[in-house]
Design an enzyme around this catalytic site. Sequence first.
Site, PDB file in Angstrom:
ATOM      1  N   ASP A  24      42.839  32.428  40.484  1.00 20.48           N
ATOM      2  CA  ASP A  24      44.242  32.860  40.503  1.00 20.48           C
ATOM      3  C   ASP A  24      45.086  31.923  41.369  1.00 20.48           C
ATOM      4  O   ASP A  24      46.304  31.877  41.228  1.00 20.48           O
ATOM      5  CB  ASP A  24      44.387  34.326  40.946  1.00 20.48           C
TER       6      ASP A  24
ATOM      7  N   HIS B 184      41.827  28.405  48.961  1.00 26.22           N
ATOM      8  CA  HIS B 184      40.789  29.343  48.487  1.00 26.22           C
ATOM      9  C   HIS B 184      40.557  29.032  47.006  1.00 26.22           C
ATOM     10  O   HIS B 184      41.501  28.685  46.291  1.00 26.22           O
ATOM     11  CB  HIS B 184      41.332  30.760  48.711  1.00 26.22           C
TER      12      HIS B 184
ATOM     13  N   HIS C 254      40.894  40.359  38.431  1.00 27.69           N
ATOM     14  CA  HIS C 254      39.446  40.127  38.606  1.00 27.69           C
ATOM     15  C   HIS C 254      38.740  40.537  37.319  1.00 27.69           C
ATOM     16  O   HIS C 254      37.833  41.373  37.351  1.00 27.69           O
ATOM     17  CB  HIS C 254      38.860  40.955  39.761  1.00 27.69           C
TER      18      HIS C 254
ATOM     19  N   HIS D 107      39.302  36.566  52.054  1.00 31.87           N
ATOM     20  CA  HIS D 107      38.174  37.431  51.826  1.00 31.87           C
ATOM     21  C   HIS D 107      36.957  36.719  51.269  1.00 31.87           C
ATOM     22  O   HIS D 107      35.955  37.377  50.946  1.00 31.87           O
ATOM     23  CB  HIS D 107      38.594  38.564  50.867  1.00 31.87           C
TER      24      HIS D 107
HETATM   25 FE1  FEO Z   1      43.907  36.010  45.065  1.00 32.75          FE
HETATM   26 FE2  FEO Z   1      40.765  35.816  46.278  1.00 32.75          FE
HETATM   27  O1  FEO Z   1      42.134  35.469  45.084  1.00 32.75           O
END
Ligand code: FEO
Length: 404
Positions: A83, A79, A23, A146
Amino acid sequence: MAVELMKDVYWTGVVDWGLRLFHGHELSTHRGSTYNSYLIRGEKTALVDTAWGPFASEFIDNVRSVIDPAAIDYVIANHAEPDHSGSLPELMRLCPKATVVVSKRGAESIPGHYHQKWNFQPVKTGDRIALGNGIELVFVEAPMLHWPDSMFTYVAGKNLLLSNDAFGQHYATAFRTNERVDTEELYEEALKYYANILTPFSDFVLKKIDEVLALKLPVDMIGPSHGVIWKERPLQIVEKYREWAQQKPRPVALVIYDTMWNATRRMAEAVAAGLAAEGVAHKLFHAATTDRNDLITEIFQARALVFGSPTVNGSYLPTLAPLLHDLRGLKFKNKIGAAFGSYGWSGEAVKQLEEHLTACKIPLVAEGVRAKWQPRAEDLAACEAQGRKVAASIRAGVEAKVAP
Ligand code: FEO
């Protein structure tokens, strides 16, 4: 290299052994990470998630080792964080006619990241895509696990749940499945991941677990998008998430402080002496020299947080600020707190720490202790008394919990 997980299902992700910050610079990853991608072959072929952009060519090579990317029919983007989606542009150049399957919120976030006119197909919970040969993809929206766009993909016919970030760990390993790695390290990383990323969404975690279990889908394997795949007793991590999501802390106190000339350090040790005198387990952390994310993992597990800082420029030391910021954002439950610190002139730090704890819904269980200049014997005695009081509150909480 791709890894065959079961017949017609391959891991096509990338292991990033060197990752130490994630991040951007927000999250420490002492054991690296992986970006997991899964290729499923029926009569049609689906690829679930990709890898972070800097690893795109390695990722594409892994896909190529199983199939020509041009033959991919569906790309599932569970998502949008880069990444997992970062290799989409390179992949889609090789399979431009593939359908990109996204959740309803993913229909905003994926185009928002890449600004490409790919062939998008938004799906909702319960929607299915048949791949043939008895394999079907079933989608389960998982908002706030998340991100609002997060989604699970269940592979019917293979009893495989691809849960994206949920149940993941930042953990680079030689082997892909849980029965082949160090269980202690695996759980350390799974817990750190939960504490730092999922804590504020704990209520959603509990609801989603109940919802998924109520579907009574057979689950032989859970493939998250980071770290190790849960193959041996896959539901163990679901049960662990249920436990963590309840945020029931251990009867442990943390004394978290920073210090300039050791006055506040001496006070911290006096607080610890009070906790020790009452037989309560505790740890001291010098916040300025402790990894913030490791400390958050400790905070997640502890019942009491006693913060200490001297006053400088009318406030607590700035080294404590990132941790205090997280304390508010991560919305920990079932904590108690107190504050202490030395000062020379104005002495606002303790009051500000107390106000911050209160704003974080962490009730104060002992009066704040301030010492002018270096603490005298009576100041250290007040710190010790504060430790004893915190210990008594921990005990009261524990007893209340075990009472019928
Ligand atoms: Fe592994 Fe929310 O990214």
